[in-house]
Design a protein around this motif. Structure first.
Motif, PDB file in Angstrom:
ATOM      1  N   ASN A   1    -102.157-100.540 -19.599  1.00  0.00           N
ATOM      2  CA  ASN A   1    -102.120-100.083 -18.208  1.00  0.00           C
ATOM      3  C   ASN A   1    -103.284-100.633 -17.384  1.00  0.00           C
ATOM      4  O   ASN A   1    -103.550-100.153 -16.285  1.00  0.00           O
ATOM      5  CB  ASN A   1    -102.143 -98.550 -18.161  1.00  0.00           C
ATOM      6  CG  ASN A   1    -100.911 -97.951 -18.821  1.00  0.00           C
ATOM      7  OD1 ASN A   1     -99.807 -98.430 -18.625  1.00  0.00           O
ATOM      8  ND2 ASN A   1    -101.103 -96.918 -19.625  1.00  0.00           N
ATOM      9  N   SER A   2    -103.998-101.652 -17.963  1.00  0.00           N
ATOM     10  CA  SER A   2    -105.123-102.320 -17.275  1.00  0.00           C
ATOM     11  C   SER A   2    -106.217-101.353 -16.861  1.00  0.00           C
ATOM     12  O   SER A   2    -106.853-101.507 -15.817  1.00  0.00           O
ATOM     13  CB  SER A   2    -104.603-103.094 -16.049  1.00  0.00           C
ATOM     14  OG  SER A   2    -103.665-104.068 -16.428  1.00  0.00           O
ATOM     15  N   LYS A   3    -106.456-100.345 -17.692  1.00  0.00           N
ATOM     16  CA  LYS A   3    -107.486 -99.348 -17.386  1.00  0.00           C
ATOM     17  C   LYS A   3    -108.471 -99.212 -18.544  1.00  0.00           C
ATOM     18  O   LYS A   3    -108.929 -98.126 -18.867  1.00  0.00           O
ATOM     19  CB  LYS A   3    -106.836 -97.989 -17.101  1.00  0.00           C
ATOM     20  CG  LYS A   3    -105.931 -97.975 -15.872  1.00  0.00           C
ATOM     21  CD  LYS A   3    -105.297 -96.609 -15.676  1.00  0.00           C
ATOM     22  CE  LYS A   3    -104.396 -96.605 -14.453  1.00  0.00           C
ATOM     23  NZ  LYS A   3    -103.727 -95.277 -14.269  1.00  0.00           N
ATOM     24  N   SER A   4    -108.789-100.331 -19.163  1.00  0.00           N
ATOM     25  CA  SER A   4    -109.609-100.269 -20.365  1.00  0.00           C
ATOM     26  C   SER A   4    -110.774-101.232 -20.293  1.00  0.00           C
ATOM     27  O   SER A   4    -110.742-102.239 -19.593  1.00  0.00           O
ATOM     28  CB  SER A   4    -108.747-100.621 -21.583  1.00  0.00           C
ATOM     29  OG  SER A   4    -109.545-100.833 -22.710  1.00  0.00           O
ATOM     30  N   LYS A   5    -111.813-100.892 -21.057  1.00  0.00           N
ATOM     31  CA  LYS A   5    -112.835-101.877 -21.361  1.00  0.00           C
ATOM     32  C   LYS A   5    -112.204-102.925 -22.265  1.00  0.00           C
ATOM     33  O   LYS A   5    -111.014-102.916 -22.519  1.00  0.00           O
ATOM     34  CB  LYS A   5    -114.022-101.225 -22.081  1.00  0.00           C
ATOM     35  CG  LYS A   5    -114.902-100.373 -21.202  1.00  0.00           C
ATOM     36  CD  LYS A   5    -116.091 -99.870 -22.010  1.00  0.00           C
ATOM     37  CE  LYS A   5    -117.027 -99.029 -21.136  1.00  0.00           C
ATOM     38  NZ  LYS A   5    -118.192 -98.561 -21.917  1.00  0.00           N
ATOM     39  N   GLY A   6    -113.007-103.798 -22.778  1.00  0.00           N
ATOM     40  CA  GLY A   6    -112.482-104.837 -23.642  1.00  0.00           C
ATOM     41  C   GLY A   6    -112.558-106.181 -22.952  1.00  0.00           C
ATOM     42  O   GLY A   6    -113.135-106.319 -21.877  1.00  0.00           O
ATOM     43  N   THR A   7    -111.943-107.175 -23.570  1.00  0.00           N
ATOM     44  CA  THR A   7    -112.006-108.549 -23.087  1.00  0.00           C
ATOM     45  C   THR A   7    -110.598-109.078 -22.855  1.00  0.00           C
ATOM     46  O   THR A   7    -109.772-109.068 -23.767  1.00  0.00           O
ATOM     47  CB  THR A   7    -112.718-109.446 -24.118  1.00  0.00           C
ATOM     48  OG1 THR A   7    -114.042-108.939 -24.357  1.00  0.00           O
ATOM     49  CG2 THR A   7    -112.814-110.873 -23.603  1.00  0.00           C
ATOM     50  N   PHE A   8    -110.338-109.536 -21.647  1.00  0.00           N
ATOM     51  CA  PHE A   8    -109.070-110.172 -21.323  1.00  0.00           C
ATOM     52  C   PHE A   8    -109.256-111.689 -21.381  1.00  0.00           C
ATOM     53  O   PHE A   8    -110.237-112.218 -20.876  1.00  0.00           O
ATOM     54  CB  PHE A   8    -108.584-109.741 -19.934  1.00  0.00           C
ATOM     55  CG  PHE A   8    -108.036-108.339 -19.896  1.00  0.00           C
ATOM     56  CD1 PHE A   8    -106.699-108.091 -20.188  1.00  0.00           C
ATOM     57  CD2 PHE A   8    -108.853-107.266 -19.576  1.00  0.00           C
ATOM     58  CE1 PHE A   8    -106.196-106.811 -20.156  1.00  0.00           C
ATOM     59  CE2 PHE A   8    -108.362-105.971 -19.547  1.00  0.00           C
ATOM     60  CZ  PHE A   8    -107.014-105.737 -19.836  1.00  0.00           C
ATOM     61  N   ILE A   9    -108.302-112.347 -22.006  1.00  0.00           N
ATOM     62  CA  ILE A   9    -108.340-113.809 -22.120  1.00  0.00           C
ATOM     63  C   ILE A   9    -107.659-114.413 -20.902  1.00  0.00           C
ATOM     64  O   ILE A   9    -106.528-114.043 -20.563  1.00  0.00           O
ATOM     65  CB  ILE A   9    -107.635-114.288 -23.400  1.00  0.00           C
ATOM     66  CG1 ILE A   9    -108.275-113.617 -24.625  1.00  0.00           C
ATOM     67  CG2 ILE A   9    -107.690-115.804 -23.520  1.00  0.00           C
ATOM     68  CD1 ILE A   9    -109.741-113.854 -24.775  1.00  0.00           C
ATOM     69  N   LYS A  10    -108.346-115.325 -20.264  1.00  0.00           N
ATOM     70  CA  LYS A  10    -107.821-115.951 -19.049  1.00  0.00           C
ATOM     71  C   LYS A  10    -107.278-117.337 -19.375  1.00  0.00           C
ATOM     72  O   LYS A  10    -107.709-117.994 -20.314  1.00  0.00           O
ATOM     73  CB  LYS A  10    -108.932-116.075 -18.001  1.00  0.00           C
ATOM     74  CG  LYS A  10    -109.645-114.762 -17.702  1.00  0.00           C
ATOM     75  CD  LYS A  10    -108.685-113.674 -17.223  1.00  0.00           C
ATOM     76  CE  LYS A  10    -108.189-113.949 -15.812  1.00  0.00           C
ATOM     77  NZ  LYS A  10    -107.360-112.828 -15.299  1.00  0.00           N
ATOM     78  N   THR A  11    -106.337-117.782 -18.560  1.00  0.00           N
ATOM     79  CA  THR A  11    -105.723-119.089 -18.737  1.00  0.00           C
ATOM     80  C   THR A  11    -106.778-120.184 -18.717  1.00  0.00           C
ATOM     81  O   THR A  11    -107.696-120.165 -17.909  1.00  0.00           O
ATOM     82  CB  THR A  11    -104.689-119.353 -17.629  1.00  0.00           C
ATOM     83  OG1 THR A  11    -103.740-118.291 -17.633  1.00  0.00           O
ATOM     84  CG2 THR A  11    -103.971-120.667 -17.865  1.00  0.00           C
ATOM     85  N   GLN A  12    -106.594-121.146 -19.608  1.00  0.00           N
ATOM     86  CA  GLN A  12    -107.524-122.276 -19.678  1.00  0.00           C
ATOM     87  C   GLN A  12    -107.498-123.058 -18.373  1.00  0.00           C
ATOM     88  O   GLN A  12    -106.451-123.333 -17.797  1.00  0.00           O
ATOM     89  CB  GLN A  12    -107.152-123.199 -20.836  1.00  0.00           C
ATOM     90  CG  GLN A  12    -108.041-124.415 -20.961  1.00  0.00           C
ATOM     91  CD  GLN A  12    -107.681-125.233 -22.188  1.00  0.00           C
ATOM     92  OE1 GLN A  12    -106.999-124.751 -23.070  1.00  0.00           O
ATOM     93  NE2 GLN A  12    -108.144-126.474 -22.223  1.00  0.00           N
ATOM     94  N   THR A  13    -108.687-123.442 -17.912  1.00  0.00           N
ATOM     95  CA  THR A  13    -108.785-124.262 -16.706  1.00  0.00           C
ATOM     96  C   THR A  13    -109.294-125.632 -17.091  1.00  0.00           C
ATOM     97  O   THR A  13    -109.856-125.829 -18.153  1.00  0.00           O
ATOM     98  CB  THR A  13    -109.748-123.626 -15.688  1.00  0.00           C
ATOM     99  OG1 THR A  13    -111.041-123.459 -16.293  1.00  0.00           O
ATOM    100  CG2 THR A  13    -109.234-122.269 -15.245  1.00  0.00           C
ATOM    101  N   SER A  14    -109.061-126.594 -16.225  1.00  0.00           N
ATOM    102  CA  SER A  14    -109.492-127.974 -16.534  1.00  0.00           C
ATOM    103  C   SER A  14    -110.936-128.178 -16.223  1.00  0.00           C
ATOM    104  O   SER A  14    -111.556-127.371 -15.533  1.00  0.00           O
ATOM    105  CB  SER A  14    -108.648-128.942 -15.700  1.00  0.00           C
ATOM    106  OG  SER A  14    -108.793-128.691 -14.328  1.00  0.00           O
TER     107      SER A  14
END
Length: 263
Positions: A250-263
């Protein structure tokens, strides 16, 4: 179909209180879901009791024939059925599986290069129709980190990798998110400070953290698989405390989100 795939680590599985808390939270996640688990802490302890010294390289277990027997007993037996029973007690119709069951996950023995990992499997294929059938009948698959080579050989396979490969197989036709739950608040700047979690990481940041030796050991396979998954169509990848998985969904947590790789 929106599918959430959750993986829990050995430190959670080995802690009865943490496991019970996780089961409470997991049972309240709505919609189709899959749970993947290992049980490495318990497997190492049992190995030592049997006089088999556990050997790890870069967070991955060296699996000789005796160790394979132990991890199969622990992962596909004791741990899997304990989790299934706990979820059944919460009204979740869980079904325990290894990669050999229903030909769910086929793999091949890892070739010897610099390191001989022994009876360790690299995944070849996932039986996506089987998973879709199970989920469509409102069962909750509980998948142990044991696969097979279709020639009668069981193989120890990294649970983080299984999580990613199940997700990638299902992502061809479904919206899939991955959640790696363990005993830390995510990826930490300081392993001794659980409040030092990094909320978001892209691939460049990951490479920097590796070079700085901030990330090492068991975190490396987790993040390697996370970035592979996010680059190949997985909607979202999160790492954090197992008890926070439902909040993360529900996007209401601590922790680490992985983001899309950028160039």
């Amino acid at each position: 179909m929106q599918i959430n795939i959750v993986k829990i680590g050995g430190n959670v599985v080995d802690n009865p209180e943490a496991l019970q808390t996780f089961v409470e939270e997991f049972s309240q996640i709505e919609g189709p879901k899959i749970l993947v688990h290992g049980g490495g802490v318990l497997a190492s302890r049992l190995s030592e009791k049997l006089g088999i010294e556990p050997k790890m390289v870069n967070g991955r277990r060296i699996t000789d024939e005796n160790t394979l027997d132990v991890v199969t007993m622990v992962y596909a037996g004791l741990v899997n059925k304990k989790i299934v029973a706990l979820l059944q007690a919460k009204g979740e119709n869980a079904i325990g599986l290894s990669g050999a069951d229903g030909n769910l996950i086929t793999s091949e023995k890892r070739p010897v290069k610099d390191i001989d990992y022994g009876f360790v499997g690299d995944i070849v294929a996932v039986n996506v129709p089987l998973l879709e059938t199970i989920l469509s009948h409102n069962y909750v698959p509980i998948v142990a980190a044991i696969t097979h080579d279709k020639n009668g050989q069981l193989l120890n396979t990294n649970a983080d990798t299984i999580t990613a490969e199940l997700g990638l197989g299902l992502a061809r036709h479904h919206d899939v998110s991955l959640f790696y739950g363990f005993d830390k608040n995510g990826v930490l700047k300081d392993i001794n400070d659980d409040q030092s979690n990094i909320s978001e990481i892209n691939f460049e940041k990951y490479q920097d953290l590796q070079a700085e030796k901030t990330i090492h050991s068991g975190m490396i396979p987790k993040l390697d698989n996370a970035f592979k998954a996010i680059s190949k169509g997985i909607s979202q990848v999160w790492l954090g405390k197992a008890e926070d998985v439902r909040k993360a969904i529900n996007s209401k947590s601590k922790g680490t989100f992985i983001k899309t790789q950028t160039s």
